[in-house]
Design an enzyme around this catalytic site. Structure first.
Site, PDB file in Angstrom:
ATOM      1  N   ASP A 152     -22.943 -23.014  50.677  1.00 35.48           N
ATOM      2  CA  ASP A 152     -22.392 -21.321  50.183  1.00 35.48           C
ATOM      3  C   ASP A 152     -22.119 -20.837  49.302  1.00 35.48           C
ATOM      4  O   ASP A 152     -20.462 -21.778  49.111  1.00 35.48           O
ATOM      5  CB  ASP A 152     -21.323 -21.332  51.105  1.00 35.48           C
ATOM      6  N   HIS A 153     -22.918 -20.393  48.579  1.00 39.55           N
ATOM      7  CA  HIS A 153     -22.641 -19.870  47.377  1.00 39.55           C
ATOM      8  C   HIS A 153     -21.468 -19.113  46.720  1.00 39.55           C
ATOM      9  O   HIS A 153     -20.992 -18.735  45.750  1.00 39.55           O
ATOM     10  CB  HIS A 153     -23.968 -19.103  46.893  1.00 39.55           C
TER      11      HIS A 153
END
Lengths: 461, 388
Positions: A431-432
């Site tokens: 999850d950036h």
């Protein structure tokens, strides 16, 4: 030995107003002798999975429904041959002697507890004032619930009921059934009182379509494209529905980044072979997944940002100081991701035991809600399907997921020479919002380094 | 630990304040006389209350607990077979129900919730009467006056008000009988139970609030409902309480006797928290695996009330083949009678629904009855065709 008689067990309302249940499995077969209250089947209602105890002591003579079918409350599901003298059981609303059930169908069913069902089966109360020609109405009344009806059954007012523009007469549960099955009720001929479309009518229509035989032509000229021949429609429900919602939520809230790394895991496979042969692991199930799971836990210790959660409501990032390791499992009912609690504190042996237990439980469909919630990171082992790499979608709420590819022999540069080595691809999605490329890459290279040379763990802990 | 000494302290500023961390709170120690492994341990205060329990009586407590577990299993099966509409299982709560109800006198009056089928059995309800309501056959099972047991209350906790009112009536009569109100942990979060405790304390009514804390109010765990132990709640109302191992039939019996004795002697209400566990679903329509950790069930299975009494009997050399055979035979007979009584019960006639609305003739009900009977007659022409 006294004379015997056949008795039927009809599906009861198992939970305060349910109209149907799905037969999951039979625990007995035709010819089996059963005792009173012996478990004979497992069924799933809208509320729970329950076991059905036999209402009779006797011999099973017929199972009327296959596992996987949804059965209406009140329908016979199993028949028994029992001693006529009675085996301590009497007859009741749902367990009636066949003679009564078949011989006198017109008699009012003692609707003891299954209040949803009888209405469905026998239609609305027929008031005397209603202008139904007696014989036809009575026939329709009698036969509709029990057996699929031949289309020839006379009905009074089909044209009225189905005249253009008017909605075909039916009941809400039947309309829902039709909608679920993708059936246009305009195409179904009702055999109930005054042309009412019953559940059996819809079912017959589907069966006829599936068998390829022309179904009863529609009463009015609706061009008939029969569904079921070139496509199959499955209602979206249960695990599938849940999975879909979770995947959509995850895919469209967490910006996914996926990275790949292919490593020479020959040393890991050698380690695995040595451990399997060692006394300490005798009798335990060790697989590449076990080692990879351990490697993920070690790599995670050095890269804890991958073990965290985005708390949108609190506007905080929660970093977990424990690891609940999720393992994606294909179960008979679909995908589930049960997790191993506090996996980071486990020894390799404990981890292997936890993994086998988790997969066994998942395959048996017995995973508890507690085991499904609270995961902090997940592994999906796509290698078992012979796949090398993919872009896994995050288990909602988690920051990372690792997909393990299959271990294959491949040409590989080893010690500056071309050699045949055992190679595996790792795919990591993260999850950036929480994890940047740097942290994700470090984690993945750590993971790859461990699998390429398990001894490197010495330098990491 | 008993908290009698703080019982009336609400009016006195010099008494310690009631709070969760008050050392006088009741919840701190659990009264236990039989350990989960079946060892009889002594208790300085409570031993004396069960000193008279003979070996034979110990055996009969075991019989009662085994029999009601069997009723429970049979009823659950009957529900799955379509013979009962619903059944609220009591599995795991046998010691709480038998230990408490066996302490009662015949002239004491009991107000149960819906799960006290074991209490009904002890009070002398006939088996078919227990099945009747759950078969949907009538809105009542037994004659409350005959066995001094009110009809099961479905509304959570309301019976605590009825019980308190009845107890105040006993005070007016000058009798020494006592009222027992049964409810669960969830009910203590209801207004009715709070109001009942206010009145019971104010009037020092001879009522015992017997709370079976079975840990789950349907799917709501007790830890979410109460930040203090349940036994601490009544202290706020000025009612002394005891926290007893609800899976220990002797401890439950002892605690109930203490409470009954106090009430009989004019000492007012007592609250008993019997710490037990609902091992089955809330009702047959519930699936606890959707909200409950299976490990929890395993933990409580190790504290099973019947297993521990059985172990105690065994260690005392009382678990003879004869006793086992007798208990088994009794359980089998009761189960068969329960089944037959349930299945052979005649269906009520449609007009019976008007029968017990009023105790005296009522013109409005008569009118409705007349309308309904004429409505039913309108089917007579097609009745043979199965119209209704």
């Amino acid at each position: 030995m006294s004379a015997t008689m056949i008795k039927e067990f009809r599906l009861p309302d198992l939970g305060e107003g349910l109209t149907e249940s799905e037969i999951l499995s039979w625990k007995v077969a035709v010819g089996d002798t059963v005792t009173l209250n012996q478990v004979i089947a497992e069924v799933e209602t809208a509320k729970a999975v329950v076991e059905l105890p036999s209402p009779f002591a006797g011999v099973v003579t017929a199972l009327h429904e296959q596992p996987g079918t949804i059965v209406e409350v009140g329908k016979p599901i199993v028949s028994f041959e029992v001693d006529d003298a009675g085996s301590g059981t009497a007859t009741g609303g749902s367990a009636a002697p066949v003679a009564e059930a078949v011989g006198a169908p017109a008699k009012r069913e003692p609707n003891l507890v299954g209040y949803g069902a009888v209405v469905e089966a026998s239609g609305r109360p027929v008031r005397r004032q209603r202008a139904q020609s007696g014989a036809a109405a009575a026939l329709a009344e009698q036969s509709a619930p029990a057996q699929p009806l031949p289309a020839a059954t006379p009905v009074d007012e089909p044209l009225d009921a189905l005249s253009a523009g008017e909605r075909p007469r039916s009941t809400p549960p039947v309309r829902k059934l039709a909608r679920d099955l993708g059936i246009d009720l305009q195409m179904v001929t009702g055999t109930g009182p005054a042309g009412l479309i019953t559940r059996a009518d819809v079912q017959n229509f589907v069966d006829a379509a599936a068998a390829g035989t022309p179904a009863v032509p529609a009463a009015v000229g609706v061009p008939g494209v029969l569904p079921g021949e070139r496509e199959t429609r499955t209602p979206i429900k249960g695990v599938r529905k849940f999975t879909a919602a979770a995947m959509v939520q995850s895919a469209f809230t967490a910006p996914h980044v996926t990275e790949f790394l292919t490593v020479d895991v020959t040393p890991t496979m050698e380690l695995l072979a040595r451990l399997k042969a060692s006394k300490g692991f005798e009798g335990y199930k060790l697989t590449p997944l076990t080692i990879a799971a351990k490697a993920v836990l070690v790599a995670l210790r050095r890269n804890p940002t991958l073990n965290s959660r985005w708390d949108e409501a609190a506007q905080e990032i929660v970093q977990f100081n424990y690891v609940n390791l999720g393992i994606a499992a294909a179960t008979p009912r679909g995908l589930t991701v049960p997790n191993i609690k506090d996996a980071d504190r486990m020894t390799l042996l404990e981890l292997s035991m936890a993994l086998s237990e988790l997969t066994d439980t998942a395959r048996a469909g017995k995973t508890s809600p507690a085991e499904l919630s609270g995961g902090t990171i997940s592994i999906t082992n796509i290698g078992v399907f012979g796949i090398d790499a993919g872009t896994p979608i995050l288990n909602p709420g988690e920051a990372a997921i690792v997909a393990l590819g299959s271990v294959r022999k491949a040409p590989w540069v080893h010690n500056d020479e071309l050699a045949v080595r055992q190679v595996m691809s790792l795919s990591l999605s993260f999850d950036h919002r929480m994890v940047d490329g740097e942290q994700g890459s470090r984690f993945l290279t750590d993971l790859g380094a461990i699998l390429a040379d398990p001894a490197i763990v010495m330098t990491m802990l | 630990m008993l908290t009698d000494e703080v019982g009336k302290g609400a009016t006195s500023a010099s008494r310690p304040a009631y709070s969760a961390d008050n050392p006088l709170r009741s919840g701190g120690s659990l009264i236990q006389l039989i350990t989960p492994r079946g060892e009889r341990i002594s208790h300085p205060e409570f031993d004396v209350w069960v000193k008279d329990v003979s070996d034979e009586q110990l055996g009969s407590l075991y019989e009662d607990m085994t029999v009601i577990r069997r009723i429970d299993a049979e009823a659950t099966a009957l529900q799955r077979q379509g013979e009962l509409a619903l059944w609220p299982p009591l599995l795991g709560q046998e010691a709480s129900q038998i230990g408490s109800s066996r302490a009662l006198r015949e002239d004491d009056f009991v107000f149960p919730s819906y799960r006290e089928s074991g209490v009904a059995y002890v009070r002398g309800a006939e088996l078919a009467e227990i099945a009747k309501v759950w078969r949907g056959n009538a809105s009542y099972g037994w004659d409350p006056q005959r066995i001094k047991l009110a009809t099961p209350q479905i509304i959570i906790g309301s019976q605590s008000l009825h019980a308190t009112g009845y107890a105040m009536g006993i005070q007016h009569d000058g009798a020494d009988s006592v009222v027992m109100a049964y409810f669960g942990d969830g009910a203590t979060s209801e207004g009715d139970v709070s109001e009942a405790m206010v009145f019971a304390a104010s009037f020092q009514a001879p009522v015992v609030f017997f709370c079976q804390n079975n840990h789950w109010a349907i799917s709501e765990p007790v830890r979410l409902q109460s930040h203090v132990q349940i036994a601490d709640r009544p202290n706020g109302f000025g009612i002394p309480s005891m926290r007893v191992d609800g899976n220990d039939v002797l401890a439950v019996l002892a605690a109930t006797r203490v409470a009954l004795d106090r009430a009989r002697k004019g000492g007012g209400p007592t609250f008993i928290e019997a710490v037990t566990y609902r091992m089955g679903p809330h009702t047959t329509a519930d699936d606890p695996t959707r909200y409950r950790d299976p490990n929890e069930l395993e933990d409580w299975a190790a504290k099973d009330p019947i297993a521990r009494l059985k172990a105690l009997l065994d260690s005392k050399g009382l678990l003879t083949e004869q006793l086992e055979a007798k208990v088994q035979a009794k359980a089998d007979a009761v189960a068969a009678e329960f089944r037959a009584g349930c299945i052979d019960m005649p269906d009520p006639a449609p007009l019976d629904v008007f029968n017990h609305v009023y105790s005296t003739p009522n013109s409005w009900i008569e009118r409705q009855k007349d309308h309904y009977s004429r409505y039913l007659e309108s089917f007579s022409g097609s009745a043979e065709e199965g119209a209704l």
